[in-house]
Write a protein that holds these residues in place. Sequence first.
Motif, PDB file in Angstrom:
ATOM      1  N   ILE A 250     173.858  28.428 147.446  1.00 49.17           N
ATOM      2  CA  ILE A 250     173.214  28.256 146.132  1.00 49.17           C
ATOM      3  C   ILE A 250     173.881  26.975 145.343  1.00 49.17           C
ATOM      4  O   ILE A 250     173.191  26.549 144.463  1.00 49.17           O
ATOM      5  N   ASP A 251     174.923  26.625 145.659  1.00 47.64           N
ATOM      6  CA  ASP A 251     175.832  25.458 145.300  1.00 47.64           C
ATOM      7  C   ASP A 251     175.025  24.116 145.613  1.00 47.64           C
ATOM      8  O   ASP A 251     174.698  23.278 144.946  1.00 47.64           O
ATOM      9  N   GLN A 252     174.556  24.198 146.972  1.00 49.22           N
ATOM     10  CA  GLN A 252     173.625  23.023 147.306  1.00 49.22           C
ATOM     11  C   GLN A 252     172.407  23.173 146.659  1.00 49.22           C
ATOM     12  O   GLN A 252     171.884  21.927 146.260  1.00 49.22           O
ATOM     13  N   MET A 253     171.754  24.217 146.383  1.00 53.07           N
ATOM     14  CA  MET A 253     170.421  24.148 145.777  1.00 53.07           C
ATOM     15  C   MET A 253     170.490  23.634 144.205  1.00 53.07           C
ATOM     16  O   MET A 253     169.848  22.948 143.937  1.00 53.07           O
TER      17      MET A 253
ATOM     18  N   VAL B  14     178.116  20.719 143.536  1.00 57.52           N
ATOM     19  CA  VAL B  14     179.195  20.441 144.700  1.00 57.52           C
ATOM     20  C   VAL B  14     180.282  19.497 144.264  1.00 57.52           C
ATOM     21  O   VAL B  14     181.059  19.366 145.013  1.00 57.52           O
ATOM     22  N   ASN B  15     180.215  18.898 143.325  1.00 57.57           N
ATOM     23  CA  ASN B  15     181.200  18.019 143.000  1.00 57.57           C
ATOM     24  C   ASN B  15     181.340  17.874 141.361  1.00 57.57           C
ATOM     25  O   ASN B  15     180.370  18.002 140.680  1.00 57.57           O
ATOM     26  N   GLY B  16     182.304  17.440 140.656  1.00 60.74           N
ATOM     27  CA  GLY B  16     182.552  17.103 139.348  1.00 60.74           C
ATOM     28  C   GLY B  16     183.315  18.011 138.981  1.00 60.74           C
ATOM     29  O   GLY B  16     183.646  19.180 139.517  1.00 60.74           O
TER      30      GLY B  16
ATOM     31  N   PRO C  39     182.208  25.065 141.729  1.00 63.57           N
ATOM     32  CA  PRO C  39     182.746  26.055 142.482  1.00 63.57           C
ATOM     33  C   PRO C  39     182.926  25.783 143.805  1.00 63.57           C
ATOM     34  O   PRO C  39     183.301  26.464 144.458  1.00 63.57           O
ATOM     35  N   PHE C  40     182.296  24.803 144.367  1.00 65.36           N
ATOM     36  CA  PHE C  40     181.926  24.548 145.800  1.00 65.36           C
ATOM     37  C   PHE C  40     183.325  24.462 146.651  1.00 65.36           C
ATOM     38  O   PHE C  40     183.255  25.461 147.435  1.00 65.36           O
ATOM     39  N   GLY C  41     184.378  24.224 145.998  1.00 65.87           N
ATOM     40  CA  GLY C  41     185.690  24.057 146.843  1.00 65.87           C
ATOM     41  C   GLY C  41     186.210  25.625 147.111  1.00 65.87           C
ATOM     42  O   GLY C  41     186.667  26.244 148.004  1.00 65.87           O
ATOM     43  N   ALA C  42     186.073  26.366 145.920  1.00 65.90           N
ATOM     44  CA  ALA C  42     186.264  27.836 145.868  1.00 65.90           C
ATOM     45  C   ALA C  42     185.448  28.684 146.888  1.00 65.90           C
ATOM     46  O   ALA C  42     185.880  29.389 147.402  1.00 65.90           O
TER      47      ALA C  42
ATOM     48  N   THR D  44     175.851  17.707 149.737  1.00 65.37           N
ATOM     49  CA  THR D  44     176.771  18.852 149.759  1.00 65.37           C
ATOM     50  C   THR D  44     177.478  18.686 151.190  1.00 65.37           C
ATOM     51  O   THR D  44     178.969  18.791 151.305  1.00 65.37           O
ATOM     52  N   MET D  45     177.125  18.021 152.218  1.00 63.91           N
ATOM     53  CA  MET D  45     177.906  17.636 153.503  1.00 63.91           C
ATOM     54  C   MET D  45     178.807  16.702 153.001  1.00 63.91           C
ATOM     55  O   MET D  45     180.058  16.732 153.629  1.00 63.91           O
ATOM     56  N   GLY D  46     178.441  15.643 152.154  1.00 61.21           N
ATOM     57  CA  GLY D  46     179.623  14.661 151.643  1.00 61.21           C
ATOM     58  C   GLY D  46     180.588  15.287 151.024  1.00 61.21           C
ATOM     59  O   GLY D  46     181.925  15.309 151.145  1.00 61.21           O
TER      60      GLY D  46
END
Length: 120
Positions: free
Chosen positions: A56-59, A63-65, A69-72, A106-108
């Motif tokens: 969902i984060d990718q969609m 993923v940054n900024g 929530p991506f890291g969590a 997202t991979m980055g």
Amino acid sequence: MMTTKFKNAVLDDQALITNLKLINPAWGDLTARVAGEAFAMPLIDQKTKTLITIVIDQMALNVNGAGNPFGAHVDMALKQGATYEEIEELIIFASVYTGFNKGAATMGALNELRHERGGI
């Protein structure tokens, strides 16, 4: 690698709840309760649910900024037994459906997290 499996990936992770409340106490409390209730649903296991959050984060390209929530979500997945390799495969798979530019971002972001944590 984090392998502290929780029965509920949200409600049983006090560090996660503390970090949510650091953003804003009322917002963090609400977020933890609502997400915890969703994670308490019985038919999909905790690891799968955490992997879904990453997709969902990718969609959403979230993923940054600040405030993302991506890291969590990566931490949640690792704590539920996922590996970085599984997350990488997930990102590759999801790229077919979310778009390759979102997959690259997202991979980055995952690579940056691993590097910051000494995982590369």
